[in-house]
Design an enzyme around this catalytic site. Structure first.
Site, mmCIF file in Angstrom:
data_model
loop_
_atom_site.group_PDB
_atom_site.id
_atom_site.type_symbol
_atom_site.label_atom_id
_atom_site.label_comp_id
_atom_site.label_asym_id
_atom_site.label_seq_id
_atom_site.Cartn_x
_atom_site.Cartn_y
_atom_site.Cartn_z
ATOM 1 N N TYR A 6 -72.560 5.447 -28.995
ATOM 2 C CA TYR A 6 -73.209 6.937 -28.748
ATOM 3 C C TYR A 6 -72.894 7.884 -30.094
ATOM 4 O O TYR A 6 -73.270 8.910 -30.228
ATOM 5 C CB TYR A 6 -72.807 7.584 -27.277
ATOM 6 C CG TYR A 6 -73.357 6.795 -26.293
ATOM 7 C CD1 TYR A 6 -74.261 5.546 -26.346
ATOM 8 C CD2 TYR A 6 -72.980 7.435 -25.159
ATOM 9 C CE1 TYR A 6 -74.456 5.081 -24.958
ATOM 10 C CE2 TYR A 6 -73.404 7.043 -23.879
ATOM 11 C CZ TYR A 6 -74.159 5.592 -23.775
ATOM 12 O OH TYR A 6 -74.419 4.978 -22.543
ATOM 13 N N HIS A 51 -69.925 -2.975 -22.963
ATOM 14 C CA HIS A 51 -71.361 -2.242 -23.012
ATOM 15 C C HIS A 51 -72.292 -3.275 -22.892
ATOM 16 O O HIS A 51 -73.273 -2.855 -21.964
ATOM 17 C CB HIS A 51 -71.276 -1.204 -24.490
ATOM 18 C CG HIS A 51 -72.476 -0.323 -24.181
ATOM 19 N ND1 HIS A 51 -72.263 0.620 -25.072
ATOM 20 C CD2 HIS A 51 -73.393 -0.103 -23.201
ATOM 21 C CE1 HIS A 51 -73.381 1.482 -24.726
ATOM 22 N NE2 HIS A 51 -73.978 1.014 -23.756
#
Length: 267
Positions: A39, A97
């Site tokens: 991110y 992730h």
């Protein structure tokens, strides 16, 4: 269950936008924050948390290891960098992730590295994200189910993922839902809107309350303080049996997130 029922997500939010979102979330009552290496906002999230003045032990902070950092010689150094960016000595939860594309790094290798990070005190808990049933089986074999705090997967009224969620429940693996509002598409659904009118609440609250009712944690994001506060109230909204059944019928296996070259073969 250790993973909080509701937290605030930070996907696609950066710089001043994510700082404002996290600060607003903390001010209205959130204590769980979800971020990730990819991110590119861990430093901003850390700044917002630091400036909030809230004690570290009152918070539950999650980050996620990106695929470039899954190898055993990269995972812990990358997590240490995340901690420096977040201005923390530890995070509460660290997730893989996405599974390694084409199994370039085996599940056993990165899960063992993640468990080593836990033993080193860099993270209180560890878990997985976007894992299918076969991948969950491999993760359990690698570190034991007792070391998997959650599987964070896409779930919404339009993608209810029953096969995966029921299997995870049988193994006592908690599920965290992301993209719960289906990029906002589910907010426009007439069934959802009718339930919201019935309860005098918002469509977002209805969807989040449904997911919580199903036993999942949720991590909705918003840049608007009023929406953050409204979403938080979903934890107290009681849907009835008819509401739940109506939402369950909306399932159409409509997936929003399935990146080419990254997504596994979905169940």
């Amino acid at each position: 269950m250790s993973v909080p029922v509701i937290g605030v997500g930070t996907f696609r939010l950066k710089d001043d936008v994510v700082i404002a979102s996290v600060k607003n979330a903390l001010e209205v009552g959130y204590r769980a924050i979800d971020t990730a290496q990819i991110y590119e906002n861990e430093s901003a999230v850390g700044q917002a948390i630091s400036e909030s003045g809230i004690a570290r032990d009152e918070l539950y902070v999650t980050t996620k290891i990106w695929i470039a950092n899954l190898a055993k010689d990269k995972l812990i150094p990358s997590l240490k960098k995340s901690l420096r960016d977040l201005q923390m000595d530890y995070v509460d939860l660290t997730l893989i992730h996405w599974p390694s594309p084409n199994d370039e790094v085996s599940v056993d290798e990165f899960m063992q590295a993640l468990l080593a990070a836990k033993k080193e005190g860099l993270t209180r808990e560890i878990g997985i994200s976007n894992f299918t049933i076969p991948l969950m089986e491999q993760a359990i074999k690698a570190v034991g189910v007792e070391n998997i705090a959650t599987n964070q997967i896409e779930l919404s009224p339009y993608l209810q993922n029953r096969k995966v969620t029921e299997w995870a429940k049988q193994q006592a693996i908690h599920i965290t839902s992301y993209m719960t509002l289906a990029y906002g598409n589910a907010l426009k659904d007439e069934v959802i809107q009718d339930i919201a009118k019935k309860h005098g609440t918002t469509a977002a609250q209805v969807i989040l309350a449904w997911a919580i009712h199903e036993g999942y944690s949720v991590i909705p994001s918003s840049t608007k303080r009023e929406n953050l506060l409204s979403n938080l109230h979903s934890t107290t909204l009681q849907l009835d049996k008819n509401d739940i059944e109506a939402i369950r019928k909306l399932d159409k296996n409509e997936r929003q997130v399935s990146p080419d070259g990254l997504a596994p073969h979905w169940d």
